[in-house]
Design an enzyme around this catalytic site. Structure first.
Site, PDB file in Angstrom:
ATOM      1  N   HIS A  93       0.849  -1.193   0.000  1.00 18.82           N
ATOM      2  CA  HIS A  93       0.000   0.000   0.000  1.00 18.82           C
ATOM      3  C   HIS A  93       0.891   1.252   0.000  1.00 18.82           C
ATOM      4  CE1 HIS A  93      -2.909   3.035   1.045  1.00 18.82           C
ATOM      5  NE2 HIS A  93      -3.852   2.187   0.675  1.00 18.82           N
ATOM      6  N   GLU A 163      -3.734   1.435  -7.478  1.00 21.71           N
ATOM      7  CA  GLU A 163      -4.150   2.605  -6.702  1.00 21.71           C
ATOM      8  C   GLU A 163      -3.213   3.777  -6.977  1.00 21.71           C
ATOM      9  OE1 GLU A 163      -6.597   1.489  -2.964  1.00 21.71           O
ATOM     10  OE2 GLU A 163      -4.495   1.640  -2.429  1.00 21.71           O
ATOM     11  N   GLY A 169      -7.267   8.836  -0.613  1.00 22.96           N
ATOM     12  CA  GLY A 169      -7.398   9.476   0.699  1.00 22.96           C
ATOM     13  C   GLY A 169      -7.866  10.918   0.664  1.00 22.96           C
TER      14      GLY A 169
HETATM   15  P1  PGA Z   1      -9.694   5.964  -0.274  1.00 22.88           P
HETATM   16  O1  PGA Z   1      -8.488   4.956   0.069  1.00 22.88           O
HETATM   17  O2  PGA Z   1     -10.822   5.124  -0.818  1.00 22.88           O
HETATM   18  O3  PGA Z   1     -10.033   6.626   1.014  1.00 22.88           O
HETATM   19  O4  PGA Z   1      -9.171   6.922  -1.310  1.00 22.88           O
HETATM   20  C1  PGA Z   1      -8.208   3.858  -0.731  1.00 22.88           C
HETATM   21  C2  PGA Z   1      -6.972   3.130  -0.252  1.00 22.88           C
HETATM   22  O5  PGA Z   1      -6.019   3.774   0.186  1.00 22.88           O
HETATM   23  O6  PGA Z   1      -6.916   1.887  -0.260  1.00 22.88           O
END
Ligand code: PGA
Length: 252
Positions: A93, A163, A169
């Site tokens: 991540h 991602e 975020g």
């Molecule tokens: P988010 O986070 O949906 O809050 O953008 C996704 C993630 O970091 O896995």
């Protein structure tokens, strides 16, 4: 292929009571059986107090220690997680990469997870998108670095999660489009094909994550070329998560 949605609670919520509330809300939203593989990844400390028995849910963990030796203060082993009925573990991540986790460490985590029979949700993604396409080279390096030396037979338990860091975020600068995720998912499959046979590459599930909510989820599921979603903020709200679940349930 069965769709998969993964709830990544990150360092939320701050109390077990709140965690139970959210979890019970999610249980209610998903119900007893489900066509969608629904995985909830709470913080480690809540795992043993939440119960999935009888519901169409699975547990995931947000991290794991990469070795077997147990003199490692503060770390959590694959065995501990297995014994708590965890089936999936998130690796690579970007929030962990930002704290210094390298491709080598991620590689060791992927290895120990896959060798132990658990499933790895291996995250990939660029910090910035440049017109020259350097971000694609970075994704390639992440795939190759993270999977180096892992026997192919273990890839049946591997999931990619694309991602883009700039879309994740509270500080997200934007969100990717389903069309661009479609292109990137083809690229990820192509890079993976250089490591495995065609059938394995064709069947590898790819998830998209980054600012997914109840409104945009249907579009990504339908047009993003992905088999699932990794969801941060919206997974802490059972009503929103329910709508995402329903979108996954009705998509093919
Ligand atoms: P988010 O986070 O949906 O809050 O953008 C996704 C993630 O970091 O896995």
């Amino acid at each position: 292929m069965k769709k998969i949605i993964v709830a990544n609670w990150k360092m939320n919520p701050q109390s077990l009571n709140e965690a139970k509330k959210i979890f019970n809300g999610i249980k209610k939203a998903i119900g007893k059986t489900s066509k969608v593989e629904t995985v909830v990844c709470p913080p480690f400390v809540y795992l043993s107090s939440l119960h999935i028995a009888g519901y169409g849910l699975r547990f995931g963990a947000q991290d794991v220690f990469y070795g077997k030796e147990n003199e490692r203060t503060g770390e959590i082993s694959v065995e501990m997680l297995k014994n708590l009925d965890v089936k999936y573990i998130i690796t690579g991540h970007s929030e962990r990469r930002a704290m210094g986790e390298t491709d080598e460490i991620i590689n060791q985590k992927n290895k120990i997870i896959l060798e132990s029979g658990l499933k790895a949700v291996f995250c990939l993604g660029e910090k910035e998108r440049d017109l020259e396409g350097n971000y694609l080279r970075l994704i390639k390096a992440q795939i190759e670095g993270g999977l180096k030396g892992i026997p192919k037979k273990f890839f049946k338990n591997l999931f990619f999660a694309y991602e883009p860091v700039w879309a994740i975020g509270k500080r997200a600068k934007g969100i990717d489009t389903s069309g661009s995720v479609f292109q990137t998912s083809i690229y990820i499959r192509k890079i993976f094909l250089s490591l495995v046979d065609r059938k394995t590459a064709e069947n590898i599930p790819i998830l998209y994550g980054g600012s997914i909510n109840e409104k945009n989820a249907p579009d990504f599921l339908k047009n993003g070329g992905v088999q699932g979603l990794l969801i941060g903020r919206a997974s802490l709200d059972p009503q929103k998560f329910r709508k995402i679940f329903l979108a996954a349930n009705s998509s093919r």
